[in-house]
Write a protein that holds these residues in place. Structure first.
Motif, PDB file in Angstrom:
ATOM      1  N   GLU A   1       4.546  14.448 -10.477  1.00 38.13           N
ATOM      2  CA  GLU A   1       4.931  14.739 -11.743  1.00 38.13           C
ATOM      3  C   GLU A   1       3.877  15.476 -12.445  1.00 38.13           C
ATOM      4  OE1 GLU A   1       5.785  11.241 -13.648  1.00 38.13           O
ATOM      5  OE2 GLU A   1       7.661  10.716 -12.401  1.00 38.13           O
TER       6      GLU A   1
ATOM      7  N   ALA B   1       3.278  10.118  -9.001  1.00 34.17           N
ATOM      8  CA  ALA B   1       2.659  10.599 -10.400  1.00 34.17           C
ATOM      9  C   ALA B   1       2.007  11.724 -10.138  1.00 34.17           C
ATOM     10  CB  ALA B   1       1.691   9.515 -10.521  1.00 34.17           C
ATOM     11  N   GLY B   2       1.216  12.079  -8.754  1.00 31.68           N
ATOM     12  CA  GLY B   2       0.870  13.378  -8.620  1.00 31.68           C
ATOM     13  C   GLY B   2       1.819  14.479  -8.541  1.00 31.68           C
TER      14      GLY B   2
ATOM     15  N   LYS C   1       2.135   1.720  -3.282  1.00 37.41           N
ATOM     16  CA  LYS C   1       1.120   2.374  -4.293  1.00 37.41           C
ATOM     17  C   LYS C   1       0.817   3.815  -3.969  1.00 37.41           C
ATOM     18  CE  LYS C   1      -1.447  -1.829  -4.875  1.00 37.41           C
ATOM     19  NZ  LYS C   1      -2.986  -2.459  -4.545  1.00 37.41           N
ATOM     20  N   ALA C   2       0.727   4.110  -2.632  1.00 37.90           N
ATOM     21  CA  ALA C   2       0.649   5.433  -2.196  1.00 37.90           C
ATOM     22  C   ALA C   2       1.953   6.341  -2.925  1.00 37.90           C
ATOM     23  CB  ALA C   2       0.567   5.507  -0.596  1.00 37.90           C
ATOM     24  N   THR C   3       3.044   5.874  -2.591  1.00 45.36           N
ATOM     25  CA  THR C   3       4.306   6.674  -3.025  1.00 45.36           C
ATOM     26  C   THR C   3       4.272   6.643  -4.597  1.00 45.36           C
ATOM     27  OG1 THR C   3       5.619   5.550  -1.267  1.00 45.36           O
ATOM     28  CG2 THR C   3       6.850   6.815  -3.090  1.00 45.36           C
ATOM     29  N   ALA C   4       3.757   5.753  -5.178  1.00 48.48           N
ATOM     30  CA  ALA C   4       3.814   5.632  -6.766  1.00 48.48           C
ATOM     31  C   ALA C   4       2.774   6.866  -7.344  1.00 48.48           C
ATOM     32  CB  ALA C   4       3.394   4.537  -7.538  1.00 48.48           C
ATOM     33  N   LYS C   5       1.506   6.784  -6.521  1.00 46.25           N
ATOM     34  CA  LYS C   5       0.427   7.741  -6.742  1.00 46.25           C
ATOM     35  C   LYS C   5       0.892   9.270  -6.476  1.00 46.25           C
ATOM     36  CE  LYS C   5      -4.400   8.496  -5.752  1.00 46.25           C
ATOM     37  NZ  LYS C   5      -5.618   7.878  -4.936  1.00 46.25           N
ATOM     38  N   ALA C   6       1.511   9.200  -5.397  1.00 50.23           N
ATOM     39  CA  ALA C   6       2.192  10.650  -4.955  1.00 50.23           C
ATOM     40  C   ALA C   6       3.184  11.124  -5.871  1.00 50.23           C
ATOM     41  CB  ALA C   6       2.617  10.791  -3.454  1.00 50.23           C
TER      42      ALA C   6
ATOM     43  N   GLU D   1       0.910  -1.268  -0.101  1.00 53.31           N
ATOM     44  CA  GLU D   1      -0.015  -0.011   0.081  1.00 53.31           C
ATOM     45  C   GLU D   1       0.980   1.318   0.168  1.00 53.31           C
ATOM     46  OE1 GLU D   1      -3.049   0.112   3.163  1.00 53.31           O
ATOM     47  OE2 GLU D   1      -3.618  -2.035   2.381  1.00 53.31           O
TER      48      GLU D   1
END
Length: 164
Positions: free
Chosen positions: A129, A126-127, A119-124, A116
């Protein structure tokens, strides 16, 4: 001397009655009372001897009971120690099993949390970027006055982020 001649007659009757009285006392005490006294003394001696014999038997039984009681106590102590050791081993085994189960549950939870977090790190990221691309497009527009597309800004941000 007449007094001396009467002495034998006077004392002879007194000696006679003295012998009769002592004889009666001898036979009364010797044959009447003495056997009763001897019988009661014999009975008392017999009772004392019986009591001593009973006490000796009781002491021997107590010694035997004490020895068997000590043996029983030793056996009971050994059994108790064996049961205690078995209970300790079972408790340690149960604790190890519960600990292993808890470790497995924690490992699963940690792995899920790490996934999780990733995923949150990747989402962050992405956000970040996307925000950085929008910010870069706005900065370029304000600084140079030229218009940059979102795709161009995203490509430039990715290139900068990948090179550090």
């Amino acid at each position: 001397m007449p007094q001396i001649s009467q002495i034998l007659e006077t004392y002879a009757s007194q000696f006679f009655w003295l012998l009769i009285v002592f004889g009666l006392i001898y036979f009364t005490i010797g044959h009447g009372m003495l056997p009763k006294i001897e019988a009661s003394m014999d009975a008392r001696d017999r009772k004392i001897a019986d009591d001593l014999a009973a006490a000796e038997r009781a002491r021997a039984e107590a010694d035997n009971l004490g020895d068997s009681g000590a043996a029983d106590l030793t056996v009971a102590r050994t059994e108790a120690q064996a049961k205690s050791s078995a209970a300790k081993a079972k408790a340690a085994k149960d604790a190890d099993a519960r600990l292993a189960k808890a470790d497995a549950e924690i490992s699963i939870k940690v792995a899920a949390s790490e996934a999780e977090l990733a995923k949150a790190t990747a989402k962050a990221l992405a956000g970040i970027e996307a925000v950085a691309a929008d910010a870069a497009a706005d900065i370029v527009a304000k600084v140079s006055g030229s218009k940059v597309t979102s795709a161009q800004a995203a490509t430039a941000v990715k290139a900068v982020m990948s090179h550090g």
